[in-house]
Design an enzyme around this catalytic site. Structure first.
Site, PDB file in Angstrom:
ATOM      1  N   HIS A 197      -9.523   1.450   4.757  1.00  0.00           N
ATOM      2  CA  HIS A 197      -8.271   1.669   5.558  1.00  0.00           C
ATOM      3  C   HIS A 197      -8.324   2.365   6.929  1.00  0.00           C
ATOM      4  O   HIS A 197      -9.189   3.453   6.813  1.00  0.00           O
ATOM      5  CB  HIS A 197      -7.064   2.053   4.531  1.00  0.00           C
ATOM      6  CG  HIS A 197      -5.718   2.027   5.285  1.00  0.00           C
ATOM      7  ND1 HIS A 197      -5.342   3.056   6.133  1.00  0.00           N
ATOM      8  CD2 HIS A 197      -4.755   1.065   5.009  1.00  0.00           C
ATOM      9  CE1 HIS A 197      -3.992   2.752   6.708  1.00  0.00           C
ATOM     10  NE2 HIS A 197      -3.547   1.546   5.708  1.00  0.00           N
ATOM     11  N   ASN A 202       0.785  -1.203  -0.055  1.00  0.00           N
ATOM     12  CA  ASN A 202      -0.027   0.075  -0.066  1.00  0.00           C
ATOM     13  C   ASN A 202       1.017   1.184  -0.122  1.00  0.00           C
ATOM     14  O   ASN A 202       1.534   1.623   0.895  1.00  0.00           O
ATOM     15  CB  ASN A 202      -1.001  -0.003   1.351  1.00  0.00           C
ATOM     16  CG  ASN A 202      -1.626   1.330   1.374  1.00  0.00           C
ATOM     17  OD1 ASN A 202      -1.926   1.968   0.395  1.00  0.00           O
ATOM     18  ND2 ASN A 202      -2.373   1.358   2.395  1.00  0.00           N
ATOM     19  N   GLY A 212       2.686   2.143  10.737  1.00  0.00           N
ATOM     20  CA  GLY A 212       3.762   3.313  10.517  1.00  0.00           C
ATOM     21  C   GLY A 212       4.252   3.687  11.956  1.00  0.00           C
ATOM     22  O   GLY A 212       5.009   4.570  11.952  1.00  0.00           O
ATOM     23  N   GLU A 256      -6.746   4.670   7.813  1.00  0.00           N
ATOM     24  CA  GLU A 256      -6.279   6.247   7.732  1.00  0.00           C
ATOM     25  C   GLU A 256      -7.582   6.854   7.238  1.00  0.00           C
ATOM     26  O   GLU A 256      -7.900   8.156   7.333  1.00  0.00           O
ATOM     27  CB  GLU A 256      -5.133   6.397   6.821  1.00  0.00           C
ATOM     28  CG  GLU A 256      -3.905   6.209   7.579  1.00  0.00           C
ATOM     29  CD  GLU A 256      -2.490   5.559   6.841  1.00  0.00           C
ATOM     30  OE1 GLU A 256      -2.711   5.571   5.597  1.00  0.00           O
ATOM     31  OE2 GLU A 256      -1.922   4.737   7.459  1.00  0.00           O
ATOM     32  N   LYS A 267       0.113   4.223  -0.123  1.00  0.00           N
ATOM     33  CA  LYS A 267      -0.560   5.492   0.580  1.00  0.00           C
ATOM     34  C   LYS A 267      -0.238   6.589  -0.215  1.00  0.00           C
ATOM     35  O   LYS A 267      -0.304   6.620  -1.736  1.00  0.00           O
ATOM     36  CB  LYS A 267      -0.023   5.612   1.821  1.00  0.00           C
ATOM     37  CG  LYS A 267      -0.106   4.447   2.558  1.00  0.00           C
ATOM     38  CD  LYS A 267       0.330   4.467   4.045  1.00  0.00           C
ATOM     39  CE  LYS A 267       0.020   3.150   4.886  1.00  0.00           C
ATOM     40  NZ  LYS A 267       0.081   3.164   6.053  1.00  0.00           N
ATOM     41  N   GLU A 295      -5.255  -5.047  10.346  1.00  0.00           N
ATOM     42  CA  GLU A 295      -4.185  -3.831  10.759  1.00  0.00           C
ATOM     43  C   GLU A 295      -4.603  -3.137  12.135  1.00  0.00           C
ATOM     44  O   GLU A 295      -5.411  -2.233  12.104  1.00  0.00           O
ATOM     45  CB  GLU A 295      -4.257  -2.694   9.651  1.00  0.00           C
ATOM     46  CG  GLU A 295      -4.166  -3.547   8.316  1.00  0.00           C
ATOM     47  CD  GLU A 295      -3.330  -2.561   7.132  1.00  0.00           C
ATOM     48  OE1 GLU A 295      -2.470  -2.649   6.719  1.00  0.00           O
ATOM     49  OE2 GLU A 295      -3.874  -1.360   7.298  1.00  0.00           O
ATOM     50  N   SER A 339       3.737  -2.347  10.145  1.00  0.00           N
ATOM     51  CA  SER A 339       5.057  -2.453  10.354  1.00  0.00           C
ATOM     52  C   SER A 339       5.636  -3.706   9.958  1.00  0.00           C
ATOM     53  O   SER A 339       6.414  -4.012  10.616  1.00  0.00           O
ATOM     54  CB  SER A 339       5.470  -1.970  11.816  1.00  0.00           C
ATOM     55  OG  SER A 339       5.053  -0.763  12.175  1.00  0.00           O
TER      56      SER A 339
HETATM   57  P1  13P Z   1       3.234   0.423   7.613  1.00  0.00           P
HETATM   58  O1  13P Z   1       3.555  -1.097   7.013  1.00  0.00           O
HETATM   59  O2  13P Z   1       3.948   1.432   7.284  1.00  0.00           O
HETATM   60  O3  13P Z   1       3.167   0.271   9.191  1.00  0.00           O
HETATM   61  O4  13P Z   1       1.792   0.626   6.928  1.00  0.00           O
HETATM   62  C1  13P Z   1       0.792  -0.585   7.034  1.00  0.00           C
HETATM   63  C2  13P Z   1      -0.317  -0.162   6.317  1.00  0.00           C
HETATM   64  O5  13P Z   1      -1.293   0.761   6.759  1.00  0.00           O
HETATM   65  C3  13P Z   1      -0.731  -0.925   4.955  1.00  0.00           C
HETATM   66  O6  13P Z   1      -2.036  -0.834   4.818  1.00  0.00           O
END
Ligand code: 13P
Length: 248
Positions: free
Chosen positions: A94, A9, A172, A96, A11, A166, A212
């Site tokens: 997601h 992903n 992150g 976010e 982002k 997740e 992560s």
């Molecule tokens: P990270 O791998 O940067 O922690 O992000 C995970 C994520 O949100 C994947 O959709």
């Protein structure tokens, strides 16, 4: 045996020239993998990524879509639009988007239905906050999110759905859930799917872990009983790191 799926992903990262270069560089490194590889890229990279990934084993996905088919929704992108350029997967819900863009369980469910109607495969994200986990509510939160996201979805449609657990506190932050905790949470989700659709569907549904994931923790996570691969954020932006995760 369920297949392993490794999805990146990106982002809000990567310009078209960077996307093209990434795909060109990673293609020879991962060409022999048996794992399914998906890159979920920004809208502006979709077309370039799809062209560059032609005749490779890399599939391209989007990171969001609108639930309506078309109309006066300035700035939005429809499922039909994604399908028309050749997109196969779309991330829905997601954390976010839930956190910053008012995504709710209801909009997630609507988007899942529209994605399926347009022959896109949703990657549905669920996950609890740190507070919810500390209060012992993680199971309740993620099984409820799962149930609401799948409301009105048939057994047949479940074959085209991927779920991604997740935990928000692991995204992150560099804090990964232990493989045991992540596997347990994914078992809760699988049990919920069994309750809703029966054992056969529950045994088949792909459930990813995200938060992560890195080259040095992927093997341990992916060799558990119930984690079928990863949804990878930061580490999917680097060819070297992401190829190692694909090849674990
Ligand atoms: P990270 O791998 O940067 O922690 O992000 C995970 C994520 O949100 C994947 O959709």
């Amino acid at each position: 045996m369920r297949r392993k799926v490794i999805a990146g992903n990106w982002k809000m990262n990567m310009l078209p020239n960077e996307a093209i270069s990434f795909i060109e560089q990673i293609t020879p490194l991962i060409k022999d993998t048996k794992n399914e590889v998906i890159l979920c890229v920004p809208y502006t990279d979709l077309f370039y990524s799809l062209l560059t990934a032609q005749n490779t084993n890399i599939k391209i996905g989007a990171q969001n879509m609108h639930w309506e088919e078309k109309g006066a929704y300035t700035g939005e992108v429809s499922g039909q639009m994604l399908k028309s350029v050749g997109v196969e997967y779309v991330i829905i819900g997601h954390s976010e988007r839930r956190q910053y863009f008012a995504e709710t369980d209801e909009t997630v469910n609507k988007k899942v239905k529209t994605a399926l109607a347009n022959e896109l495969k949703p990657i549905i994200c669920i996950g609890e906050t740190l507070e919810q986990r500390e209060q012992g509510k993680a199971e309740e939160v993620i099984t409820k999110q799962t149930m609401l996201a799948l409301e009105g979805i048939s057994k047949e449609q479940m074959k085209n759905i991927v779920l991604a657990y997740e935990p928000i506190w692991a995204i992150g932050t560099g804090k990964t859930a232990t493989s045991e905790d992540a596997n347990n949470s994914i078992k809760w989700v699988r049990n919920k799917v069994e309750e809703l659709y029966g054992k056969e569907i529950a045994d088949e549904v792909i459930i990813l872990y995200g938060g992560s994931v890195k080259a040095d923790n992927a093997k341990e996570l992916f060799s558990t009983t119930d984690i079928d691969g990863g949804l990878v954020g930061g580490a999917s932006l680097k060819v070297d790191e992401f190829s190692k995760i694909v090849l674990v």
